[in-house]
Design a protein around this motif. Structure first.
Motif, PDB file in Angstrom:
ATOM      1  N   GLU A  67       0.112 -21.975  36.831  1.00  0.00           N
ATOM      2  CA  GLU A  67       0.124 -21.322  35.525  1.00  0.00           C
ATOM      3  C   GLU A  67      -1.147 -20.527  35.236  1.00  0.00           C
ATOM      4  N   ILE A  68      -2.108 -20.544  36.176  1.00  0.00           N
ATOM      5  CA  ILE A  68      -3.375 -19.849  35.935  1.00  0.00           C
ATOM      6  C   ILE A  68      -3.170 -18.363  35.629  1.00  0.00           C
ATOM      7  N   PRO A  69      -2.374 -17.595  36.406  1.00  0.00           N
ATOM      8  CA  PRO A  69      -2.207 -16.172  36.069  1.00  0.00           C
ATOM      9  C   PRO A  69      -1.646 -15.951  34.660  1.00  0.00           C
ATOM     10  N   ARG A  70      -0.614 -16.692  34.308  1.00  0.00           N
ATOM     11  CA  ARG A  70      -0.031 -16.517  32.972  1.00  0.00           C
ATOM     12  C   ARG A  70      -1.022 -16.943  31.885  1.00  0.00           C
ATOM     13  N   LYS A  71      -1.757 -18.021  32.163  1.00  0.00           N
ATOM     14  CA  LYS A  71      -2.748 -18.461  31.187  1.00  0.00           C
ATOM     15  C   LYS A  71      -3.827 -17.411  30.999  1.00  0.00           C
ATOM     16  N   CYS A  72      -4.211 -16.721  32.082  1.00  0.00           N
ATOM     17  CA  CYS A  72      -5.222 -15.664  31.966  1.00  0.00           C
ATOM     18  C   CYS A  72      -4.728 -14.533  31.065  1.00  0.00           C
ATOM     19  N   GLU A  73      -3.501 -14.091  31.292  1.00  0.00           N
ATOM     20  CA  GLU A  73      -2.959 -12.999  30.483  1.00  0.00           C
ATOM     21  C   GLU A  73      -2.871 -13.409  29.006  1.00  0.00           C
ATOM     22  N   ASP A  74      -2.347 -14.601  28.750  1.00  0.00           N
ATOM     23  CA  ASP A  74      -2.239 -15.073  27.363  1.00  0.00           C
ATOM     24  C   ASP A  74      -3.610 -15.239  26.734  1.00  0.00           C
ATOM     25  N   ALA A  75      -4.552 -15.795  27.513  1.00  0.00           N
ATOM     26  CA  ALA A  75      -5.889 -16.007  26.972  1.00  0.00           C
ATOM     27  C   ALA A  75      -6.585 -14.685  26.680  1.00  0.00           C
ATOM     28  N   ALA A  76      -6.378 -13.660  27.542  1.00  0.00           N
ATOM     29  CA  ALA A  76      -6.977 -12.349  27.294  1.00  0.00           C
ATOM     30  C   ALA A  76      -6.434 -11.748  26.005  1.00  0.00           C
ATOM     31  N   GLU A  77      -5.148 -11.921  25.769  1.00  0.00           N
ATOM     32  CA  GLU A  77      -4.556 -11.398  24.531  1.00  0.00           C
ATOM     33  C   GLU A  77      -5.087 -12.144  23.312  1.00  0.00           C
TER      34      GLU A  77
ATOM     35  N   ASP B 218      -9.828 -22.299  27.463  1.00  0.00           N
ATOM     36  CA  ASP B 218      -9.967 -23.682  27.885  1.00  0.00           C
ATOM     37  C   ASP B 218     -10.914 -23.761  29.073  1.00  0.00           C
ATOM     38  N   ARG B 219     -11.078 -24.967  29.611  1.00  0.00           N
ATOM     39  CA  ARG B 219     -12.113 -25.221  30.616  1.00  0.00           C
ATOM     40  C   ARG B 219     -11.878 -24.485  31.929  1.00  0.00           C
ATOM     41  N   SER B 220     -10.627 -24.103  32.221  1.00  0.00           N
ATOM     42  CA  SER B 220     -10.336 -23.444  33.498  1.00  0.00           C
ATOM     43  C   SER B 220     -10.522 -21.936  33.433  1.00  0.00           C
ATOM     44  N   LEU B 221     -10.853 -21.393  32.254  1.00  0.00           N
ATOM     45  CA  LEU B 221     -11.000 -19.949  32.082  1.00  0.00           C
ATOM     46  C   LEU B 221     -12.396 -19.633  31.573  1.00  0.00           C
TER      47      LEU B 221
END
Length: 648
Positions: A51-61, A306-309
Motif C-alpha cells: 500500500e506504500i504507493p497509494r499511501k504516498c499519493e493520498d498523503a501528498a494530496e 505517518d511513520r513510513s512517509l
C-alpha cells in the motif's frame, strides 16, 4: 460424568497422562494461536508494503490540502488589512480632526511566511512620473524610488519584482482603473467587496506630494467636502508565481486591486486633481518561498504523514532504490483558483512525499524480533511448566513412597512391642512362669516395650506440635543443657555405655534455645548415630547397641566412640556437634534426611528400626530455636551433625 471420572481418574494420575493433558490444553493452543498470529502479522506487513504507493499519493494530496489551508488563512488575514495600511503613513478622521498615523505594517514584526508588503498606484496618462512603489517590511520601509539606508537586498528585490510585474509590463493609466471599476460593478460580490471611508481622509491618502496643500484647503474650508463618504472596491487576492532561476525556488506574490471612482462632479481645488479621475491601487504581499515550499510542508508533514512517509523539499536528490516511492506534493495545487496563471516555475516548488519500504521493513523486523522474543519466553515458560509438572508428580510419588514407608515402619514398630507385650502378658496370665526372677524379667520387658510404644506416639505428636505451634526461644547456656542430658545419654539398657564421650568448650556465649528443644535434638542425634553407626567395644562380643554382625564400619575407626562437643565456629557462632564413624551419607541425600518420614532404603528390606521422624524432629526443633542443622562429611570417615545456634 461420575462414571467417567471413576473410570479414568486413576489413569490421570500418571506422569504420562498429565504431560499429555498439559500439551493438549496449554502447549497445543499456544502453538496454534501463535502460528495464526504470526501468519496474520506477516499478512498485515505485506499488505502495508504493497500500500506504500497509494499511501504516498493520498498523503501528498492531504499534505497539499493542509498546506493550502494554512496559506489561505494567511492570505485571509492579509486581505482583511485596511488598504490604507499599505502606505508608510496614512490619515484618518476622528471627531472631525484629521490625524496622521504610522502604518502597523511598518512597525510590527512580520508574520511567518511574509517577506514584505507593497503598494503601487496608477498614474494618469498625462503624468510623466513613474508609478510610486511603497515597500514595507516590518520595522523597515521605504517610499518611492529611494533605496533604504540599510540597503536591504530583499526590500530592493521586492521593489524590482513589483516594478517588473505591475509597472513596466503593464503601464498603469486611467483605462485599467476604469476597466477594474466596471468589472467590480458587473461582478458585484464575485469581484471583491466594498469598503467605505471618509472622503476627507481618503483624499489626503491619495494625493501624494500635494498632501500639505490639500490638508490646508480642507482645514480652511470645512464645508468643501463635509461628511461625505466614498466607496472603495477591494478585489480579492490573486496569486502570481514568478520565475527566480533554475536552481532557486519561485517567488509567490498575492495581490489585489483597490479602485475608487473619480470625483468628476465635485468642484475641488487644483491640489486634488489626482482624485478627479478613477484611482487604481495594486497592493499585495510577497510570500517567503523558503517558508512556503520547505518549512510549511515539513511542519504539516509531521501532523499529516505517518511513520513510513516523509516530506522531501524541492531540489533534494532522489534515490534509485526500488524500495523508495515518490509522489509530488503540489503546495499551490489546491490554490489553483487564486492563481493568475500557472507558469512552469510553479512546478519547481513541488515537494515530494517519499515512501520508504526499508523503514517499514526495519520496523517489521523489530516487531518480528519482539514476537520471537515473546514466543521464546512462552516456550521457556511452557518448558518450565512441564518441568515443574513432572517435578510435582515426582514429589507426589516420593511423598507417597515416604508415606508408604512410614506406614510400613509404624506398622512394624507397633506390631513388635504389641506382640511382645501380648506374648509376655499371656504367659504370665496363664501361669506358665513360676520362677519369680523370670516373672520379674517378663514384667520388665513388658514395661520396656510399652515405653517403646509410648515413645513412638510421642514422636508423632511432637511433630504435629512443632509444625503448628509458635515457639519463643530464650537465652541460655548450651553447655549446662548438655550436662543435664549427659547422664541419660551415657546409659544404655540400664547400664553404663562406653560408646560416647563429650568435649564441651568452656565460656561459650549464651544462645537462643529451648530446654525441650536441646533435649530432643541431642537425644535424637545420639540415638541416630547409635542406630546407623554402632561402636565396636574393645574385647567385647560384638557391637554395642548396634545391628551389625561384627562391629566394623569399614573405615578403620570401628571402636572410636561417638563424640558430642560444643565449640565456637570461625564466624563466631556457637555449635553443637555429634560426630560418628559410620558409613557416611551420600552428598545428594544430606538435605533429604531432615524430611519427614524419609528413611534411606526400603522399609521391607531395612534391618534397622525407626519411623523416619528422628532427624525431622531435630530440624523442627532447630527451627523453633532459630538455629540451623546440617550434615557434613567427617574427615577420616563418618558424619558430623552440626547445629548452629544464634547468640542471645
Amino acid at each position: 460424568m461420575n462414571r467417567w471420572i471413576a473410570k479414568y481418574l486413576p489413569r490421570l494420575s500418571s506422569a504420562r497422562t498429565a504431560l499429555f493433558l498439559y500439551v493438549l490444553l496449554v502447549v497445543l493452543p499456544a502453538v496454534v494461536f501463535g502460528g495464526l498470529l504470526w501468519r496474520q502479522l506477516r499478512t498485515d506487513q505485506e499488505r502495508q508494503l504493497d500500500e506504500i504507493p497509494r499511501k504516498c499519493e493520498d498523503a501528498a494530496e492531504r499534505l497539499a490540502l493542509s498546506c493550502s489551508r494554512r496559506v489561505r488563512e494567511l492570505l485571509a488575514r492579509q486581505h482583511d488589512l485596511p488598504f490604507e495600511h499599505f502606505e508608510a503613513e496614512y490619515f484618518s478622521e476622528e471627531s472631525g480632526e484629521l490625524l496622521r498615523h504610522a502604518s502597523p505594517l511598518a512597525l510590527s514584526q512580520r508574520p511567518p511566511g511574509v517577506l514584505g508588503w507593497f503598494s503601487v498606484r496608477a498614474t494618469g496618462p498625462e503624468s510623466a512620473e513613474p508609478a510610486p512603489i511603497t515597500v514595507l517590511r516590518g520595522t523597515q520601509s521605504s517610499i518611492g524610488e529611494v533605496p533604504p539606508e540599510n540597503n536591504d537586498p530583499i526590500e530592493q528585490f521586492i521593489r524590482d519584482i513589483v516594478r517588473e510585474e505591475f509597472v513596466d509590463a503593464d503601464p498603469f493609466d486611467i483605462m485599467p482603473a476604469r476597466d477594474s471599476l466596471f468589472n467590480a460593478r458587473e461582478e458585484e460580490d464575485g469581484w471583491g467587496e466594498v469598503r467605505r471611508r471618509q472622503l476627507r481622509s481618503a483624499i489626503l491618502n491619495l494625493v501624494g506630494d500635494q498632501e500639505s496643500a490639500c490638508r490646508t484647503a480642507l482645514e480652511n474650508e470645512p464645508t468643501l467636502i463635509g461628511d461625505i463618504q466614498r466607496d472603495f472596491h477591494v478585489k480579492y487576492l490573486e496569486i502570481r508565481v514568478i520565475e527566480a532561476g533554475q536552481q532557486q525556488l519561485p517567488w509567490v506574490i498575492a495581490y489585489r486591486e483597490v479602485v475608487m471612482e473619480g470625483l468628476r462632479d465635485m468642484n475641488l481645488p487644483m491640489c486634488m486633481d489626482t482624485v478627479n479621475t478613477d484611482v487604481l491601487i495594486v497592493q499585495g504581499v510577497v510570500l517567503d518561498p523558503e517558508w512556503l515550499f520547505v518549512r510549511l510542508p515539513k511542519q504539516e508533514a509531521i501532523r499529516v504523514l505517518d511513520r513510513s512517509l516523509r516530506f522531501a523539499p524541492p531540489g533534494e536528490p532522489r534515490d534509485n532504490d526500488l524500495d523508495m516511492h515518490y509522489a509530488f506534493a503540489n503546495v499551490l495545487g489546491p490554490l489553483d483558483a487564486l492563481l493568475h496563471e500557472w507558469p512552469e516555475a510553479a512546478k519547481r516548488g513541488n515537494g515530494v512525499v517519499v515512501g520508504d519500504k526499508g523503514v517499514l521493513r526495519r520496523e517489521f523486523g523489530e516487531q518480528n524480533a519482539w514476537f520471537g522474543g515473546v514466543a521464546l519466553v512462552l516456550t521457556i515458560s511452557m518448558a518450565i511448566g512441564i518441568r515443574l509438572l513432572l517435578s510435582s508428580i515426582r514429589r507426589s510419588r516420593v511423598e507417597a513412597e515416604r508415606t508408604r514407608n512410614f506406614v510400613a515402619s509404624v506398622t512394624h514398630e507397633l506390631r513388635t512391642p504389641i506382640a511382645a507385650v501380648k506374648l509376655y502378658g499371656e504367659m504370665l496370665s496363664d501361669g506358665w512362669i513360676q520362677d519369680e526372677k523370670r516373672r520379674g524379667e517378663y514384667l520388665q520387658r513388658i514395661v520396656h516395650e510399652s515405653d517403646r510404644l509410648d515413645g513412638l506416639v510421642d514422636r508423632v505428636l511432637l511433630r504435629r506440635k512443632l509444625s503448628d505451634a509458635d515457639h519463643t526461644p530464650h537465652g541460655g547456656d548450651l553447655n549446662s543443657e548438655v550436662e543435664q542430658l549427659r547422664p541419660g545419654l551415657e546409659m544404655v539398657g540400664g547400664g553404663a555405655a562406653d560408646d560416647i564421650r563429650f568435649e564441651l568448650t568452656r565460656d561459650l556465649p549464651k544462645v537462643l534455645l529451648l530446654h525441650e528443644g536441646v533435649h530432643v535434638v541431642l537425644t535424637n542425634l545420639v540415638e541416630n548415630a547409635r542406630k546407623y553407626a554402632p561402636v565396636a567395644v574393645a574385647g567385647g562380643d560384638g557391637v554395642r547397641n548396634g545391628s551389625g554382625s561384627n562391629g566394623s564400619n569399614g573405615n578403620g575407626h570401628a571402636n572410636e566412640p561417638l563424640l558430642v562437643r560444643t565449640r565456637m565456629s570461625r564466624k563466631g557462632r556457637v555449635l553443637l556437634e555429634v560426630l560418628d564413624r559410620g558409613p557416611g551419607i551420600p552428598e545428594e541425600d544430606r538435605e533429604k534426611i531432615f524430611q519427614a518420614f524419609l528413611r534411606l532404603g526400603d522399609e521391607q528390606t531395612r534391618s534397622t528400626k525407626g519411623t523416619g521422624l528422628g532427624l525431622h524432629l531435630v530440624a523442627l526443633q532447630a527451627k523453633a530455636m532459630k538455629a540451623q542443622v546440617r550434615a557434613l562429611p567427617r574427615q577420616g570417615g563418618g558424619t558430623v551433625f552440626q547445629v548452629l545456634f544464634t547468640r542471645a
